[in-house]
Design an enzyme around this catalytic site. Sequence first.
Site, PDB file in Angstrom:
ATOM      1  N   CYS A   1      43.959  62.963 -85.670  1.00  0.00           N
ATOM      2  CA  CYS A   1      43.522  62.203 -84.472  1.00  0.00           C
ATOM      3  C   CYS A   1      42.161  61.545 -84.716  1.00  0.00           C
ATOM      4  O   CYS A   1      41.300  61.511 -83.819  1.00  0.00           O
ATOM      5  CB  CYS A   1      43.462  63.074 -83.231  1.00  0.00           C
TER       6      CYS A   1
ATOM      7  N   HIS B   1      37.019  61.790 -82.661  1.00  0.00           N
ATOM      8  CA  HIS B   1      38.418  62.146 -82.385  1.00  0.00           C
ATOM      9  C   HIS B   1      38.953  61.089 -81.408  1.00  0.00           C
ATOM     10  O   HIS B   1      38.200  60.556 -80.585  1.00  0.00           O
ATOM     11  CB  HIS B   1      38.413  63.529 -81.731  1.00  0.00           C
TER      12      HIS B   1
ATOM     13  N   LYS C   1      40.070  76.231 -78.327  1.00  0.00           N
ATOM     14  CA  LYS C   1      39.383  76.190 -79.623  1.00  0.00           C
ATOM     15  C   LYS C   1      38.271  77.234 -79.704  1.00  0.00           C
ATOM     16  O   LYS C   1      37.575  77.325 -80.713  1.00  0.00           O
ATOM     17  CB  LYS C   1      38.809  74.794 -79.862  1.00  0.00           C
TER      18      LYS C   1
ATOM     19  N   GLN D   1      34.750  70.995 -81.250  1.00  0.00           N
ATOM     20  CA  GLN D   1      34.704  71.814 -82.468  1.00  0.00           C
ATOM     21  C   GLN D   1      33.506  72.755 -82.486  1.00  0.00           C
ATOM     22  O   GLN D   1      33.575  73.856 -83.031  1.00  0.00           O
ATOM     23  CB  GLN D   1      34.657  70.919 -83.715  1.00  0.00           C
TER      24      GLN D   1
ATOM     25  N   ASP E   1      30.742  65.534 -77.558  1.00  0.00           N
ATOM     26  CA  ASP E   1      32.075  66.130 -77.587  1.00  0.00           C
ATOM     27  C   ASP E   1      31.939  67.418 -78.398  1.00  0.00           C
ATOM     28  O   ASP E   1      31.852  67.394 -79.631  1.00  0.00           O
ATOM     29  CB  ASP E   1      33.039  65.139 -78.251  1.00  0.00           C
TER      30      ASP E   1
END
Length: 404
Positions: free
Chosen positions: A362, A119, A222, A199, A196
């Site tokens: 993104c 991302h 999220k 998600q 990261d």
Amino acid sequence: MSAMPASLRDEFPLLAAEPDLHYLDSAATSQIHRSAMDAVLHHETTSRANVSRGTYRLAEAADLAYERARQTAARFLNAGSPDEIIFTSGATAALNLVAHAFGNTLQAGDRVLISVAEHHSNFVPWQMLRERTGIELAMIPVTASGQLDLALLPELMDSKCRLVAVTHLSNVTGAWTDVATLVEAARKVGAKVLLDGAQAVQHGPQDVRALGVDFYAFSGHKCFAPGGVGVLWGRGEVLAAMPPFLAGGGMIASVSLEATTWAEPPQRFEAGTPPIAQAVGLAAALEWMMGLDWRQVHARESRLCELLIEGLQRIPGLRLLGPEMSAQRAPIVSFDIPGLHPHDICQVLDTHRLALRGGHHCAQPLLAALGVEVCTRASIALYNDEADIHALLDGLTFALRELA
Ligand code: PLP
């Protein structure tokens, strides 16, 4: 561990209020769970005060709630200590924090390894660090289905490599990263590993110690929590060796006319007033998630993902991006229909009360590697059901006719 209710939809106030809405954009923002909303309301009406400052009872109640939220986040990630939890405004802020604070310990010629699948928020901060300091920025390529291609790891991972910073789960392809292989290679050369997790957290609690990484970043919005809050977890000794990023109140040990000394982590990295009520709401959502039976949730998510992929495969000309249906796949499904712009598709779907995202997500370098500029994405969360998938497949059939 509680059993999974047949439908979780009613536990999400917006979905309960809009029974005909098919919300399939949870990779962008999940809906907020009732417990998180209630916790924010309760905090704001019983304990609203600033933290780490006041000595009156209300301020102490705010301190307690905020530090309890830190403990909950630590349990959700199986962190070694709550002091390893830094509250930020979101994953983007967490990633920028590492790019600045850890980045300031790097020198020209040191290498940071990211991947083509990142991302932009785990891409651009490293490009900016390269401009500032002259580090080398190297990329793990992706396979034709957008998965990290680790075949080149031995070449990219030598003693110059100081950090590997990659996504845990792709927001475009739904591919999980093979973390074990990366961590093993990084350990051999003494490089740190950042995941990261923006998600990944929506699909269950994580275990940063079992993963063997050094940093983990995610956003509250999220994972069924309020917006405006996120977490950076860092391994204790790694955080202790990092200078601060933002400066201001709360992050100092002492300030004089001559010099300032830093507080210990996590306060060193929480300059200014933190997102207090949001952290309390986040903790409530994480607590709720920790009570779910994740085997059941994953089985349900996989079933819906399979149903969706099978249906999409029947649409002539449609190209699925991302890996085939397999164990290493989360229910994030992106596709391209040549000749039709995703914005048009999403607008037509909206008329059928379907909420999906179309665009570059993104992740422009990843989309370029997959040979598209934009695509349409359906992302499934634990409150979705078969009716949502059937509505999407029907809506797409309608959109194809409308837009042809
Ligand atoms: N990383 C990934 C993989 C994402 O999908 C996103 C958001 O979509 C982010 C980072 C940035 O998250 P936020 O906008 O909440 O800071």
